[in-house]
Design a protein around this motif. Structure first.
Motif, mmCIF file in Angstrom:
data_model
loop_
_atom_site.group_PDB
_atom_site.id
_atom_site.type_symbol
_atom_site.label_atom_id
_atom_site.label_comp_id
_atom_site.label_asym_id
_atom_site.label_seq_id
_atom_site.Cartn_x
_atom_site.Cartn_y
_atom_site.Cartn_z
ATOM 1 N N THR A 429 0.827 -1.203 0.000
ATOM 2 C CA THR A 429 0.000 0.000 0.000
ATOM 3 C C THR A 429 0.866 1.260 0.000
ATOM 4 N N ALA A 430 0.208 2.396 -0.238
ATOM 5 C CA ALA A 430 0.938 3.668 -0.303
ATOM 6 C C ALA A 430 1.640 3.976 1.007
ATOM 7 N N THR A 431 0.944 3.797 2.132
ATOM 8 C CA THR A 431 1.571 4.123 3.414
ATOM 9 C C THR A 431 2.660 3.120 3.781
ATOM 10 N N ASN A 432 2.538 1.867 3.323
ATOM 11 C CA ASN A 432 3.654 0.930 3.494
ATOM 12 C C ASN A 432 4.911 1.513 2.855
ATOM 13 N N SER A 433 4.754 2.035 1.635
ATOM 14 C CA SER A 433 5.906 2.550 0.883
ATOM 15 C C SER A 433 6.472 3.825 1.491
ATOM 16 N N THR A 434 5.614 4.802 1.777
ATOM 17 C CA THR A 434 6.127 6.060 2.326
ATOM 18 C C THR A 434 6.731 5.839 3.711
ATOM 19 N N GLY A 435 6.068 5.038 4.538
ATOM 20 C CA GLY A 435 6.590 4.786 5.880
ATOM 21 C C GLY A 435 7.939 4.098 5.855
ATOM 22 N N TRP A 436 8.065 3.099 4.984
ATOM 23 C CA TRP A 436 9.333 2.375 4.890
ATOM 24 C C TRP A 436 10.445 3.294 4.395
ATOM 25 N N SER A 437 10.164 4.084 3.371
ATOM 26 C CA SER A 437 11.194 4.950 2.812
ATOM 27 C C SER A 437 11.625 6.017 3.823
ATOM 28 N N ILE A 438 10.689 6.523 4.610
ATOM 29 C CA ILE A 438 11.031 7.493 5.648
ATOM 30 C C ILE A 438 11.972 6.865 6.668
ATOM 31 N N ALA A 439 11.595 5.696 7.174
ATOM 32 C CA ALA A 439 12.385 5.048 8.220
ATOM 33 C C ALA A 439 13.757 4.646 7.712
ATOM 34 N N GLN A 440 13.797 3.955 6.568
ATOM 35 C CA GLN A 440 15.090 3.532 6.029
ATOM 36 C C GLN A 440 15.936 4.741 5.661
ATOM 37 N N GLY A 441 15.298 5.794 5.157
ATOM 38 C CA GLY A 441 16.039 7.000 4.798
ATOM 39 C C GLY A 441 16.677 7.658 6.003
ATOM 40 N N ILE A 442 15.927 7.783 7.101
ATOM 41 C CA ILE A 442 16.488 8.388 8.309
ATOM 42 C C ILE A 442 17.651 7.553 8.831
ATOM 43 N N LEU A 443 17.465 6.245 8.890
ATOM 44 C CA LEU A 443 18.542 5.384 9.389
ATOM 45 C C LEU A 443 19.746 5.385 8.450
ATOM 46 N N SER A 444 19.517 5.587 7.155
ATOM 47 C CA SER A 444 20.621 5.584 6.185
ATOM 48 C C SER A 444 21.575 6.751 6.392
ATOM 49 N N LEU A 445 21.127 7.790 7.079
ATOM 50 C CA LEU A 445 21.981 8.953 7.311
ATOM 51 C C LEU A 445 23.202 8.599 8.152
ATOM 52 N N ASN A 446 23.148 7.439 8.827
ATOM 53 C CA ASN A 446 24.284 6.984 9.635
ATOM 54 C C ASN A 446 24.820 5.651 9.137
ATOM 55 N N MET A 447 24.651 5.378 7.842
ATOM 56 C CA MET A 447 25.141 4.134 7.242
ATOM 57 C C MET A 447 26.304 4.414 6.308
ATOM 58 N N THR A 448 27.090 3.371 6.056
ATOM 59 C CA THR A 448 28.065 3.448 4.977
ATOM 60 C C THR A 448 27.328 3.410 3.641
ATOM 61 N N SER A 449 27.958 3.891 2.587
ATOM 62 C CA SER A 449 27.360 3.821 1.253
ATOM 63 C C SER A 449 27.082 2.380 0.853
ATOM 64 N N ASP A 450 27.996 1.495 1.224
ATOM 65 C CA ASP A 450 27.825 0.066 0.934
ATOM 66 C C ASP A 450 26.519 -0.451 1.517
ATOM 67 N N ASN A 451 26.279 -0.202 2.789
ATOM 68 C CA ASN A 451 25.063 -0.692 3.435
ATOM 69 C C ASN A 451 23.819 -0.039 2.865
ATOM 70 N N LYS A 452 23.880 1.270 2.645
ATOM 71 C CA LYS A 452 22.746 1.984 2.051
ATOM 72 C C LYS A 452 22.362 1.377 0.712
ATOM 73 N N ASN A 453 23.359 1.101 -0.133
ATOM 74 C CA ASN A 453 23.080 0.608 -1.481
ATOM 75 C C ASN A 453 22.601 -0.839 -1.489
ATOM 76 N N ARG A 454 23.074 -1.621 -0.555
ATOM 77 C CA ARG A 454 22.576 -2.992 -0.470
ATOM 78 C C ARG A 454 21.092 -3.018 -0.088
ATOM 79 N N LEU A 455 20.689 -2.100 0.787
ATOM 80 C CA LEU A 455 19.275 -2.008 1.137
ATOM 81 C C LEU A 455 18.441 -1.504 -0.041
ATOM 82 N N LEU A 456 18.992 -0.567 -0.802
ATOM 83 C CA LEU A 456 18.302 -0.131 -2.019
ATOM 84 C C LEU A 456 18.113 -1.297 -2.982
#
Length: 552
Positions: A429-456
């Motif tokens: 659903t739409a809120t599944n997508s927006t909620g997930w992207s918000i959460a993963q995006g916030i947490l990605s601010l403290n990730m390595t590029s490697d980890n961020k890209n693997r999650l992408l």
């Protein structure tokens, strides 16, 4: 006979000598050994509402790549499609493991019923359900300093049998559409008089739906409703640090909406810092874990919001009862962030891909082609613009439900923007997508590029490659396999469907994402249906994977 140095010069001499000694020491040992203060990783106890990949495995992966240790109950305690899970076993597991935890994020559906599906189909007496709410009190007594973050569902009201995915009582296959329509009209009737035709329809529906069916359905909902009121009381008494109620598969008029209104009034005295009601459910585990992580660090990031041209934030997506902008703002607050409209003052920007028309379509429909639509290119231009300005960008792709927007993802691929995002989601659903992207995006601010890209990559494989493309092909080819099975219950066709999905996924990757060097892929259907897929890949260490993932 030497003379003593004056106090000031002696202090300078000592500092110089110390610098020389430290310099010699640093030259002989790794940098991190000298300067990095070893900080013990924070531990999060996480009880998902079932063992689906997105609820369990994928949520854990995001948190682990952000540097947290995540402990999850063993799989035999968690619910799946056919097994309800073990509430008592989960409770004991929390009591044992709470001593080492810094926060606990708990699905009340697992602790009260066994799983999200169990909450819709169980036959527990109301007293038994309410007794289990005391588990939270006992956990708090044993670990009074352990913050308890709880997510619960307000039972969904699927529009018909197909939308229920066989996760409702068996009678929903026959009366699902009528039950939904009945509750939509009764909900509307609470707010305004029904038209004559609507009143006649409601009378007819009462005749069509057997009374025992309505009794069973509403009795189970009443248990859930009562349990949610008890949980709200636990927030008032400071037993729970935070509670979120999610409206699962909702509609503007429905029983889910009606119950959310009453619970909203009942909880009106609670501050936003301790309670909220939002649309959606499956994303809540990650959102609430993100809040726990942010509160551990006393971090409240500003998250800017922007939309594709057209209806944008006014879009009321399928499976929801409110404009997406209201849901997005609630999700940012839930994650511990602060919504804003100023990208240059934000830690991250969420860009939401909506249709000009304001409609949400299904990803499996032929409309979801690779041909850019009216606002596809301008939306991609915005992504590129903000990335060039060094603003971290998260994308919530909600133009289609249950899969990615093919046109948008192709444009991002062509412009080499896929792995320049901080997060992306376009599933369910739409809120599944927006909620997930918000959460993963916030947490990605403290990730390595490697980890961020693997999650992408996980999201692109699941949301784009499989959900928006491969799944419909597997559905169409399912009948060629021997044995009994359908897309909702694969049965004998599970293994051949997995083999076919492997082949089709690999073909898609070879055609569009060959630069990733993916050499092998395995697709599994852990819930014995095509809707959920668990996808694993291995990559070749070529120049592209080195660039994107740091593989040596």
């Amino acid at each position: 006979m030497s003379k003593c140095l004056p106090a000031g010069k002696y202090l300078i001499f000592c500092r110089i000598l110390a610098a020389i000694v430290i310099g010699i020491f640093v030259a002989s040992v790794p940098y991190n050994t000298v300067f990095a203060k070893k900080i013990k990783p924070k531990v999060i106890l996480y009880v998902p509402h079932d063992n689906r990949p997105v609820s369990n495995k994928q949520t854990v992966q995001v948190l682990e790549k952000a540097g947290y240790i995540v402990k999850v109950p063993p799989d035999n305690l968690l619910g799946n499609r056919r097994s309800f899970g073990n509430p008592e076993g989960i409770y004991q597991w929390i009591l044992v493991n709470g001593k080492d935890a810094d926060a606990a994020v708990i699905s009340s559906d697992s602790l009260l019923y066994g799983s999200l599906v169990a909450s819709r189909k169980h036959d527990f007496m109301k007293d038994r359900v309410l007794q289990r709410t005391d588990y939270f009190i006992e956990i708090h007594k044993k670990y009074p300093k352990l913050p308890l973050y709880v997510f619960s569902s307000i039972m969904r009201t699927p529009k018909n049998a197909a939308a229920s995915g066989s996760e409702e009582p068996s009678y929903y296959r026959e009366y699902g559409e009528e039950i939904f329509r009945y509750t939509a009209l009764t909900d509307k009737q609470r707010l305004q008089p029904l038209a004559a035709a609507e009143q006649a329809e409601l009378t007819k529906l009462k005749e069509i739906i057997p009374q025992e069916v309505l009794d069973d359905w509403f009795n189970r909902r009443f248990k859930n409703f009562t349990a949610n009121k008890v949980l709200i009381g636990l927030v008032r008494n400071n037993i729970l640090s935070y509670l979120v109620l999610g409206c699962d598969d909702n509609a503007p008029y429905s029983q889910t909406h009606a119950e959310s209104v009453v619970l909203g009034k009942y909880s009106a005295d609670l501050p936003k810092s301790k309670f909220c009601i939002v649309s959606g459910v499956d994303e809540l585990g990650l959102l609430l874990s993100t809040r726990a992580a942010n509160e551990m660090r006393n971090y409240h990031p500003a998250v800017a919001i922007n939309y594709a041209s057209g209806y944008g934030g006014a879009t009321v997506p399928a499976y929801s009862d409110k404009p997406i902008d209201l849901s997005v703002r609630a999700e940012i607050n839930l994650a511990g962030g602060v919504p804003t409209t100023l990208p240059d003052r934000a830690a991250m920007l969420l860009l939401v891909n909506t249709n000009v028309s304001g409609w949400t379509y299904e990803a499996g429909e032929s409309l979801n082609s690779e041909e850019p639509r009216a606002n596809t290119l301008s939306f991609a231009d915005n992504i590129a613009k903000y990335i060039d300005e060094k603003i971290p960008v998260a994308v919530g792709d909600i133009a289609y439900a249950n899969g990615a927007d093919n046109a948008l993802l192709q444009v991002l691929r062509q412009r080499d923007l896929l792995f320049k995002l901080n997060s992306y989601a376009g599933w369910n659903t739409a809120t599944n997508s927006t909620g997930w992207s918000i959460a993963q995006g916030i947490l990605s601010l403290n990730m390595t590029s490697d980890n961020k890209n693997r999650l992408l990559l996980t999201r692109y494989l699941d949301d784009w490659v499989y959900q928006a493309n491969v799944r419909s092909l597997v559905v169409r080819q399912l009948n060629i396999f021997p044995g009994q099975g359908t897309k909702l219950t694969l049965g004998d066709k599970n293994m051949p469907a997995e083999i076919n999905a492997d082949r089709l996924t690999k073909a898609f990757l070879d055609r569009y994402l060959s630069f990733l060097g993916i050499k092998a892929i395995k697709v599994e259907f852990p819930w014995d249906r095509l809707f959920e897929a668990d996808i694993d890949v291995s990559t070749n260490p070529n120049a592209y994977t080195k660039h994107y993932f740091g593989i040596q």
